[in-house]
Design an enzyme around this catalytic site. Structure first.
Site, PDB file in Angstrom:
ATOM      1  N   ARG A 141      23.993 -67.948  76.299  1.00  9.97           N
ATOM      2  CA  ARG A 141      25.274 -68.629  76.152  1.00  9.97           C
ATOM      3  C   ARG A 141      26.308 -67.582  75.737  1.00  9.97           C
ATOM      4  O   ARG A 141      25.964 -66.566  75.122  1.00  9.97           O
ATOM      5  CB  ARG A 141      25.196 -69.718  75.078  1.00  9.97           C
ATOM      6  CG  ARG A 141      24.182 -70.822  75.378  1.00  9.97           C
ATOM      7  CD  ARG A 141      24.134 -71.820  74.226  1.00  9.97           C
ATOM      8  NE  ARG A 141      23.225 -72.926  74.512  1.00  9.97           N
ATOM      9  CZ  ARG A 141      21.924 -72.934  74.189  1.00  9.97           C
ATOM     10  NH1 ARG A 141      21.384 -71.887  73.583  1.00  9.97           N
ATOM     11  NH2 ARG A 141      21.157 -73.980  74.476  1.00  9.97           N
ATOM     12  N   LYS A 164      22.141 -72.398  69.748  1.00 13.04           N
ATOM     13  CA  LYS A 164      22.569 -73.793  69.643  1.00 13.04           C
ATOM     14  C   LYS A 164      21.583 -74.557  68.765  1.00 13.04           C
ATOM     15  O   LYS A 164      20.374 -74.442  68.916  1.00 13.04           O
ATOM     16  CB  LYS A 164      22.643 -74.427  71.037  1.00 13.04           C
ATOM     17  CG  LYS A 164      23.361 -75.756  71.061  1.00 13.04           C
ATOM     18  CD  LYS A 164      23.592 -76.215  72.480  1.00 13.04           C
ATOM     19  CE  LYS A 164      24.397 -77.503  72.515  1.00 13.04           C
ATOM     20  NZ  LYS A 164      24.654 -77.949  73.895  1.00 13.04           N
ATOM     21  N   HIS A 230      29.246 -69.406  81.587  1.00 13.79           N
ATOM     22  CA  HIS A 230      28.240 -70.464  81.710  1.00 13.79           C
ATOM     23  C   HIS A 230      27.687 -70.538  83.139  1.00 13.79           C
ATOM     24  O   HIS A 230      26.528 -70.891  83.350  1.00 13.79           O
ATOM     25  CB  HIS A 230      28.833 -71.819  81.315  1.00 13.79           C
ATOM     26  CG  HIS A 230      27.787 -72.860  81.032  1.00 13.79           C
ATOM     27  ND1 HIS A 230      27.061 -72.886  79.863  1.00 13.79           N
ATOM     28  CD2 HIS A 230      27.331 -73.889  81.789  1.00 13.79           C
ATOM     29  CE1 HIS A 230      26.209 -73.889  79.914  1.00 13.79           C
ATOM     30  NE2 HIS A 230      26.356 -74.518  81.066  1.00 13.79           N
ATOM     31  N   ARG A 233      24.947 -68.169  83.353  1.00 12.23           N
ATOM     32  CA  ARG A 233      23.756 -68.770  82.734  1.00 12.23           C
ATOM     33  C   ARG A 233      23.050 -69.665  83.754  1.00 12.23           C
ATOM     34  O   ARG A 233      21.827 -69.646  83.867  1.00 12.23           O
ATOM     35  CB  ARG A 233      24.205 -69.571  81.504  1.00 12.23           C
ATOM     36  CG  ARG A 233      23.105 -70.338  80.779  1.00 12.23           C
ATOM     37  CD  ARG A 233      23.697 -70.873  79.472  1.00 12.23           C
ATOM     38  NE  ARG A 233      22.900 -71.939  78.874  1.00 12.23           N
ATOM     39  CZ  ARG A 233      21.835 -71.762  78.106  1.00 12.23           C
ATOM     40  NH1 ARG A 233      21.402 -70.539  77.866  1.00 12.23           N
ATOM     41  NH2 ARG A 233      21.195 -72.779  77.576  1.00 12.23           N
ATOM     42  N   HIS A 256      16.625 -74.610  75.491  1.00  9.88           N
ATOM     43  CA  HIS A 256      16.868 -76.047  75.515  1.00  9.88           C
ATOM     44  C   HIS A 256      15.855 -76.777  74.642  1.00  9.88           C
ATOM     45  O   HIS A 256      14.688 -76.379  74.573  1.00  9.88           O
ATOM     46  CB  HIS A 256      16.777 -76.587  76.941  1.00  9.88           C
ATOM     47  CG  HIS A 256      17.943 -76.199  77.794  1.00  9.88           C
ATOM     48  ND1 HIS A 256      17.873 -76.110  79.167  1.00  9.88           N
ATOM     49  CD2 HIS A 256      19.220 -75.865  77.473  1.00  9.88           C
ATOM     50  CE1 HIS A 256      19.048 -75.748  79.643  1.00  9.88           C
ATOM     51  NE2 HIS A 256      19.878 -75.592  78.640  1.00  9.88           N
ATOM     52  N   TYR A 265      20.372 -78.339  84.845  1.00  6.54           N
ATOM     53  CA  TYR A 265      20.849 -77.055  85.344  1.00  6.54           C
ATOM     54  C   TYR A 265      20.363 -76.783  86.755  1.00  6.54           C
ATOM     55  O   TYR A 265      20.921 -75.964  87.468  1.00  6.54           O
ATOM     56  CB  TYR A 265      20.326 -75.913  84.461  1.00  6.54           C
ATOM     57  CG  TYR A 265      21.135 -75.653  83.226  1.00  6.54           C
ATOM     58  CD1 TYR A 265      21.942 -74.534  83.137  1.00  6.54           C
ATOM     59  CD2 TYR A 265      21.075 -76.525  82.144  1.00  6.54           C
ATOM     60  CE1 TYR A 265      22.683 -74.282  81.986  1.00  6.54           C
ATOM     61  CE2 TYR A 265      21.797 -76.282  81.000  1.00  6.54           C
ATOM     62  CZ  TYR A 265      22.597 -75.155  80.915  1.00  6.54           C
ATOM     63  OH  TYR A 265      23.319 -74.916  79.786  1.00  6.54           O
TER      64      TYR A 265
END
Length: 282
Positions: A141, A164, A230, A233, A256, A265
Site C-alpha cells: 500500500r 492496515k 493502488h 498494488r 488482507h 482484487y
C-alpha cells in the site's frame, strides 16, 4: 490551537499507525490546498471542502481516493465539534463522492510496466525506478511504502510494520527490485532519519509526491490508463494470479484479513477469457 496541534490531538485517538498515516495524509493534503487560498484548517468552511472535492476530481484521482479524503475530513471536523473546538461541524452536510463499484479495477500489463520503467529519468531516476519496482514486486500500500525505513529491507525481504489494522508482515521482492533498491540506497545524498525514500529537502518522501511520481511516468509512457499506487498494488495481484499463485499466498502478500477481500482484487482480462473458452472443443 495551531493546525499541527489540532491534527496531533485527532491522530492520537487512533491506535493503528496505518490509520494515523492515512488520516494525516488526507488532512495535510487539504491543509496544503487551503494554504493556497490563504486559509487554514481552523478557519476553513464547508465551501472550502466542496472546492477541495472539485480539485481532487480535476486532478483525476480515483473514486476511492477522493472518497477517503472527504471521509477523513468529515471525521476530523466531527471530532473537533464533539470536543468543543469548533462551534459547528462544517463537514456535516458534505457528501462523500460515490464509488463506482462496477468499474473494472485498473492495472498494468508487464509490457506497460516495462514501458513505464523505460521512461524514468531525471535527477531522481534511481529512486523513482526503485519505487515503481517495489510497488509492482510486493503489492505494498502507498502508506506502507511511505513508512518504510532502510532497516526494513533485509536481503529480498521487506518488513512491513504497522500495516492496515496495525498488522505487520514480511513480503518478498524479486532480485531485480532488491538490486534497484540497493543502488538507490548507495546513491542517496539525502537522509531523513532512517527513512528509505526521501526528498531533496531531506524529508521522508510525501505520499502526494509518490502519487504524483507514478502519474508523471504513466503520462510520459503514454499509457492511456488512470494509474495510481493502488493500481500498481492491483497489478501485483493480477500478475501473481496469472502466474498461477495460490489465492491464499496472494492474501498473505497483500496483507488482507480474509480471502473475500483478496477476491475483490482479482479478475480476468478479455484475452484470458478468450483463451479459456477457446479450449472448449466440439
Amino acid at each position: 490551537m495551531k493546525n499541527k496541534e489540532i491534527l496531533k490531538v485527532f491522530l492520537n485517538t487512533f491506535d493503528s499507525k496505518a490509520t494515523q498515516t492515512n488520516y494525516e495524509i488526507d488532512i495535510k493534503d487539504f491543509s496544503k490546498f487551503l494554504n493556497k487560498k490563504n486559509k487554514n484548517l481552523d478557519n476553513a468552511t464547508s465551501f472550502d471542502i466542496e472546492d477541495f472535492k472539485s480539485y481532487l476530481k480535476d486532478k483525476g484521482l480515483a473514486d476511492t481516493t477522493r472518497a477517503r479524503r472527504i471521509s477523513s475530513l468529515k471525521s476530523f471536523y466531527k471530532f473537533l465539534y464533539e470536543i468543543d473546538m469548533k462551534d459547528k461541524n462544517i463537514a456535516k452536510a458534505v457528501k462523500v463522492p460515490k464509488i463506482d463499484t462496477k468499474k473494472e479495477p485498473t492495472y498494468l500489463t508487464m509490457k506497460e510496466v516495462q514501458k513505464m520503467l523505460s521512461v524514468i529519468d531525471g535527477s531522481h531516476a534511481i529512486r523513482d525506478k526503485a519505487i515503481v519496482m517495489l510497488f509492482v514486486s510486493t503489492g505494498l500500500r502507498v502508506s506502507e511504502l511511505f513508512n518504510l525505513n532502510e532497516e526494513d529491507i533485509q536481503g529480498n525481504s521487506v518488513f512491513v510494520n504497522g500495516g492496515k489494522g496495525n498488522k505487520s508482515r514480511v513480503v518478498q521482492m524479486n532480485e531485480q527490485t532488491r538490486i534497484a533498491i540497493g543502488e538507490y540506497v548507495s546513491s542517496k545524498k539525502y537522509h531523513s532519519g532512517n527513512a528509505l525514500f526521501v526528498s531533496q529537502k531531506n524529508n521522508r518522501l510525501a505520499v502526494t509526491t509518490i502519487q504524483e511520481t507514478i502519474s508523471k511516468y504513466v503520462d510520459k509512457a503514454n499509457l492511456d490508463k488512470d494509474i495510481s499506487p493502488h493500481s500498481l498494488r492491483h497489478t501485483n495481484a493480477t500478475m501473481l494470479l496469472e502466474n498461477g499463485t495460490n489465492l491464499k499466498v496472494i492474501q498473505e502478500i497483500l496483507g488482507h484479513s480474509s480471502l473475500v477481500v483478496t477476491q475483490k482484487y482479482l479478475h480476468t482480462n478479455k484475452e484470458a477469457k478468450q483463451e479459456a473458452v477457446s479450449k472448449i472443443k466440439f
